[in-house]
Design a protein around this motif. Structure first.
Motif: not given
Length: 58
Positions: A11, A22, A24, A28-29, A31, A44, A46, A49-50
């Motif tokens: 990050s 992270v 992608f 999903r994301t 972490v 997570l 999407e 995450w947003r």
């Protein structure tokens, strides 16, 4: 979910030894803690995450 071939990146907000990575993946994301890449991984949706990125005080 198989994350063996995920492309992890640190990050841009990480610093002072508190690094978060992270990746992608479809829908999903992922972490994880860069100091412990074999430890737990959060997956997570999407939308979550947003929402996290747009939350105040991030």
């Amino acid at each position: 979910m198989d994350l063996d071939h995920a492309r992890w990146r640190t990050s841009t907000r990480s610093g002072g030894g508190e690094c978060v990575e992270v990746a992608f993946v479809p829908g999903r994301t992922a972490v994880r803690d860069s100091k412990n890449p074999c430890g737990g991984t959060l997956l997570l949706p999407e939308s979550a995450w947003r929402s996290l990125l747009s939350s105040p005080g991030r």
